[in-house]
Enzyme design. Structure first.
Site, mmCIF file in Angstrom:
data_model
loop_
_atom_site.group_PDB
_atom_site.id
_atom_site.type_symbol
_atom_site.label_atom_id
_atom_site.label_comp_id
_atom_site.label_asym_id
_atom_site.label_seq_id
_atom_site.Cartn_x
_atom_site.Cartn_y
_atom_site.Cartn_z
ATOM 1 N N SER A 164 27.177 -7.410 51.537
ATOM 2 C CA SER A 164 27.373 -8.845 51.257
ATOM 3 C C SER A 164 28.363 -9.064 50.117
ATOM 4 O O SER A 164 29.205 -9.980 50.180
ATOM 5 C CB SER A 164 26.038 -9.532 50.957
ATOM 6 N N HIS B 278 20.851 -4.157 55.995
ATOM 7 C CA HIS B 278 21.087 -4.779 54.673
ATOM 8 C C HIS B 278 19.978 -5.806 54.429
ATOM 9 O O HIS B 278 18.808 -5.463 54.422
ATOM 10 C CB HIS B 278 22.511 -5.349 54.671
ATOM 11 N N HIS C 38 18.467 4.252 50.786
ATOM 12 C CA HIS C 38 19.554 3.494 50.151
ATOM 13 C C HIS C 38 20.822 4.331 50.135
ATOM 14 O O HIS C 38 20.765 5.557 50.022
ATOM 15 C CB HIS C 38 19.184 3.094 48.710
ATOM 16 N N ARG D 261 13.831 -2.849 41.457
ATOM 17 C CA ARG D 261 13.507 -4.190 41.979
ATOM 18 C C ARG D 261 12.189 -4.139 42.763
ATOM 19 O O ARG D 261 11.428 -5.107 42.783
ATOM 20 C CB ARG D 261 14.651 -4.692 42.884
ATOM 21 N N ASP E 73 13.569 -4.413 49.550
ATOM 22 C CA ASP E 73 13.009 -5.139 50.692
ATOM 23 C C ASP E 73 11.611 -4.666 51.095
ATOM 24 O O ASP E 73 10.934 -5.329 51.878
ATOM 25 C CB ASP E 73 13.958 -5.013 51.894
HETATM 26 N N1 AMX Z 1 14.204 5.524 58.139
HETATM 27 C C1 AMX Z 1 14.660 6.394 59.068
HETATM 28 N N2 AMX Z 1 15.844 7.030 58.978
HETATM 29 C C2 AMX Z 1 16.574 6.805 57.872
HETATM 30 C C3 AMX Z 1 16.154 5.939 56.854
HETATM 31 C C4 AMX Z 1 14.925 5.276 57.029
HETATM 32 N N3 AMX Z 1 14.455 4.397 56.147
HETATM 33 N N4 AMX Z 1 17.093 5.930 55.898
HETATM 34 C C5 AMX Z 1 18.080 6.749 56.290
HETATM 35 N N5 AMX Z 1 17.769 7.265 57.495
HETATM 36 C C6 AMX Z 1 18.574 8.161 58.316
HETATM 37 C C7 AMX Z 1 19.899 7.498 58.652
HETATM 38 O O1 AMX Z 1 19.755 6.589 59.734
HETATM 39 C C8 AMX Z 1 20.766 8.708 58.948
HETATM 40 O O2 AMX Z 1 20.419 9.158 60.222
HETATM 41 P P1 AMX Z 1 21.522 9.820 61.210
HETATM 42 O O3 AMX Z 1 22.096 10.983 60.453
HETATM 43 O O4 AMX Z 1 20.737 10.177 62.406
HETATM 44 O O5 AMX Z 1 22.547 8.743 61.458
HETATM 45 C C9 AMX Z 1 20.267 9.729 57.921
HETATM 46 O O6 AMX Z 1 18.929 9.309 57.579
HETATM 47 C C10 AMX Z 1 21.097 9.805 56.663
HETATM 48 O O7 AMX Z 1 21.182 8.513 56.104
HETATM 49 P P2 AMX Z 1 21.343 8.305 54.526
HETATM 50 O O8 AMX Z 1 22.632 8.927 54.125
HETATM 51 O O9 AMX Z 1 20.117 8.721 53.824
HETATM 52 O O10 AMX Z 1 21.389 6.723 54.407
HETATM 53 P P3 AMX Z 1 22.659 5.761 54.572
HETATM 54 O O11 AMX Z 1 23.370 5.683 53.263
HETATM 55 O O12 AMX Z 1 23.465 6.116 55.764
HETATM 56 O O13 AMX Z 1 21.966 4.358 54.905
HETATM 57 C C11 AMX Z 1 20.353 2.650 54.625
HETATM 58 C C12 AMX Z 1 21.303 3.617 53.919
HETATM 59 C C13 AMX Z 1 19.758 1.715 53.611
HETATM 60 C C14 AMX Z 1 21.147 1.831 55.640
HETATM 61 C C15 AMX Z 1 19.249 3.463 55.324
HETATM 62 O O14 AMX Z 1 18.491 4.156 54.352
HETATM 63 C C16 AMX Z 1 18.333 2.642 56.199
HETATM 64 O O15 AMX Z 1 18.661 2.408 57.362
HETATM 65 N N6 AMX Z 1 17.164 2.140 55.647
HETATM 66 C C17 AMX Z 1 16.290 1.271 56.395
HETATM 67 C C18 AMX Z 1 16.825 -0.153 56.396
HETATM 68 C C19 AMX Z 1 16.708 -0.777 55.025
HETATM 69 O O16 AMX Z 1 15.686 -0.745 54.375
HETATM 70 N N7 AMX Z 1 17.812 -1.428 54.566
HETATM 71 C C20 AMX Z 1 17.822 -2.179 53.310
HETATM 72 C C21 AMX Z 1 18.645 -1.503 52.232
HETATM 73 C C22 AMX Z 1 18.673 -2.354 50.980
HETATM 74 C C23 AMX Z 1 19.468 -3.596 51.184
HETATM 75 O O17 AMX Z 1 20.669 -3.528 51.428
HETATM 76 N N8 AMX Z 1 18.865 -4.760 51.124
#
Ligand code: AMX
Length: 440
Positions: free
Chosen positions: A241, A271, A318, A327, A373
């Site tokens: 964002s 996000h 994250h 937070r 979140d």
């Molecule tokens: N549950 C399951 N799998 C997860 C995960 C979770 N909470 N977090 C990361 N992973 C997976 C990724 O999908 C990725 O899988 P892949 O290799 O098969 O594609 C692998 O673990 C490596 O990912 P990462 O390097 O640890 O995370 P990232 O930097 O690529 O992504 C984020 C970060 C937040 C998108 C991810 O942790 C996620 O999808 N979390 C769940 C959604 C969430 O809570 N989002 C809110 C974030 C905060 C915000 O912006 N408000």
């Protein structure tokens, strides 16, 4: 805008002079190298943005102008009799770089109240949308509709000196921040309360008035809104964002267009939409297990099932953080005071007790700890705001404070249009072989 605008200009001029000198003396110093993996995988860790408002440390979490969340909860001015900081104070800190006095915050509250009028045509646009339209889509459309009010866009069309951009951007940002709670509350009351709208109370602070217009006039909810709108405001510049707002602004799009872009990014489930997803995930689990208080073994099994189905566990992980999000901790502390026995709050805490070990054991999730979140929805539910599809809109109202303060800085510092270089896989293959590739 009076003295806040004057103070901002003094600060911005002094930082601009510093930056000029830094670029002249150290402009060629290398910040880091970009790897092929970084180019393919979301640009993690590449330092390519300047954001003055806040800085994120992987271990310690976010700091706003050097202040952590626990420090802000202590040091920022509060409403009379209130326990949580007023978000206007954080906005002042992000904008000016110094903690505000009580008078500074009162001035901002009064300014936002004075500027909060939303023209009727914006409500008409919202009314034309099907009631089933997601609240974030309604929010984004309403902000874009409001763009007609942009002072910057009008003045730019008339022809202005680029040294004055910041001044009109500043006015637009103030007007937009002032109007957002009214727009958000309108969407909420239209969609969930039969269009029974509540008029603003100009005597209240920005967050208090938002709580009032949503229809939750009680001390606990006022405190929650003040905390919520403070801690969601900013998370340095690379998140979707903030980055979207900044990027669109670099084309000199006005703050309304920039912020709508930021909100379209916040609406993604990885996000800001994650706060809605967390609540849905917990409710689905409770429904499947036929209980509103699943035990830790049941939660562990459900997390494993979620992973096996190839889904993410929302609220965990994250891109930058590698520890429990402060937070999350701030909301946990709030819940311990206000609603420790709430069943969903208890479930959030039980998920926290078991999820990090399971997620960590996958070996691929870099941060197995909760983000902001993971907790917010349970608090909103506790106070009666049960409609989870609205939660990201509240996040968005808060996020305006950080990204629009950032936009004021972008224009005051005269940052140019953003245009990083991209290459294709053909280029990468040739690069690996050490062959020269023609660039555009
Ligand atoms: N549950 C399951 N799998 C997860 C995960 C979770 N909470 N977090 C990361 N992973 C997976 C990724 O999908 C990725 O899988 P892949 O290799 O098969 O594609 C692998 O673990 C490596 O990912 P990462 O390097 O640890 O995370 P990232 O930097 O690529 O992504 C984020 C970060 C937040 C998108 C991810 O942790 C996620 O999808 N979390 C769940 C959604 C969430 O809570 N989002 C809110 C974030 C905060 C915000 O912006 N408000």
């Amino acid at each position: 805008m009076g003295f806040v605008k004057d103070r901002f200009k003094v600060k911005a001029d002094s930082v601009a002079a510093e930056i000029k000198q830094i670029i002249a003396e150290h402009g060629n110093k290398v910040l880091g190298e970009t790897t092929i993996a970084q180019a393919y995988q979301g640009m993690r860790g590449i330092i390519g943005l300047i954001t003055e408002t806040s800085l994120l440390d992987a271990e310690d979490g976010i700091r706003f102008r050097g202040y952590s969340i626990p420090e802000l909860r202590e040091k920022l001015p509060k409403a009379p009799g209130g326990t949580e900081p007023l978000p206007e104070g954080l906005f002042y800190l992000m904008l000016i770089g110094e903690l505000p006095s009580e008078e500074d915050v009162e001035h901002l509250s009064a300014t936002f109240a004075r500027k909060s009028h939303v023209p009727n045509y914006v409500f008409d646009v919202i009314e034309k949308l099907p009631i089933s339209t997601h609240p974030m889509t309604q929010f984004s459309i309403a902000i874009t509709a409001l763009q007609k009010e942009s002072i910057f866009a009008k003045e730019y069309a008339n022809g202005i000196n680029k040294k004055e951009y910041w001044s009109y951007i500043f006015e637009d940002c103030m007007n937009l921040i002032a109007r957002l709670p009214r727009i958000a509350a309108y969407i909420y009351r239209r969609k969930y309360k039969n269009g029974d709208h509540i008029q603003p109370n100009g005597m209240l602070d920005w967050a208090g008035n938002f709580a009032h217009m949503l229809g939750y006039d009680n001390k606990g909810f006022y405190a929650l809104m003040r905390l919520y709108l403070t801690i969601h405001a900013d998370h340095e510049g690379g998140n979707v964002s903030a980055h979207a707002t900044h990027l669109v602004g670099s084309a000199l799009s006005d703050p309304y267009l920039c912020f709508a872009s930021g909100m379209n990014g916040l609406a993604g489930p990885l996000h800001g939409l994650a706060n809605q997803e967390v609540v849905k995930w917990i409710e689905d689990m409770c429904q499947e297990l036929n209980t509103n208080a699943p035990n830790k073994d049941q939660i562990s099994d459900y997390i494993k099932k979620t992973l096996t189905e190839g889904k993410v566990v929302p609220g965990y992980g994250h891109a930058v953080l590698r520890k429990t999000d402060p937070r999350f901790t701030a909301q946990m502390e709030f819940a311990k005071t206000h609603c420790p026995d709430d069943p969903m709050v208890q479930t959030v805490w039980n998920v926290y007790a078991v999820a990090p070990e399971i997620l960590g054991a996958t070996g691929k999730i870099k941060n197995p700890f909760p983000n902001v979140d993971a907790h917010s929805g349970a608090l909103l539910k506790h106070f009666g705001l049960i409609e989870e599809e609205f939660y990201t809109v509240i996040f968005g109202v808060s996020r305006a404070l950080g990204v629009l303060a950032g936009l004021c800085w972008d224009r005051a510092l005269g940052f140019p249009i953003e245009r990083p270089k991209s290459v294709d896989t053909h280029w990468i293959k040739a690069f690996i072989k050490g062959e020269a590739v023609k660039e555009d």
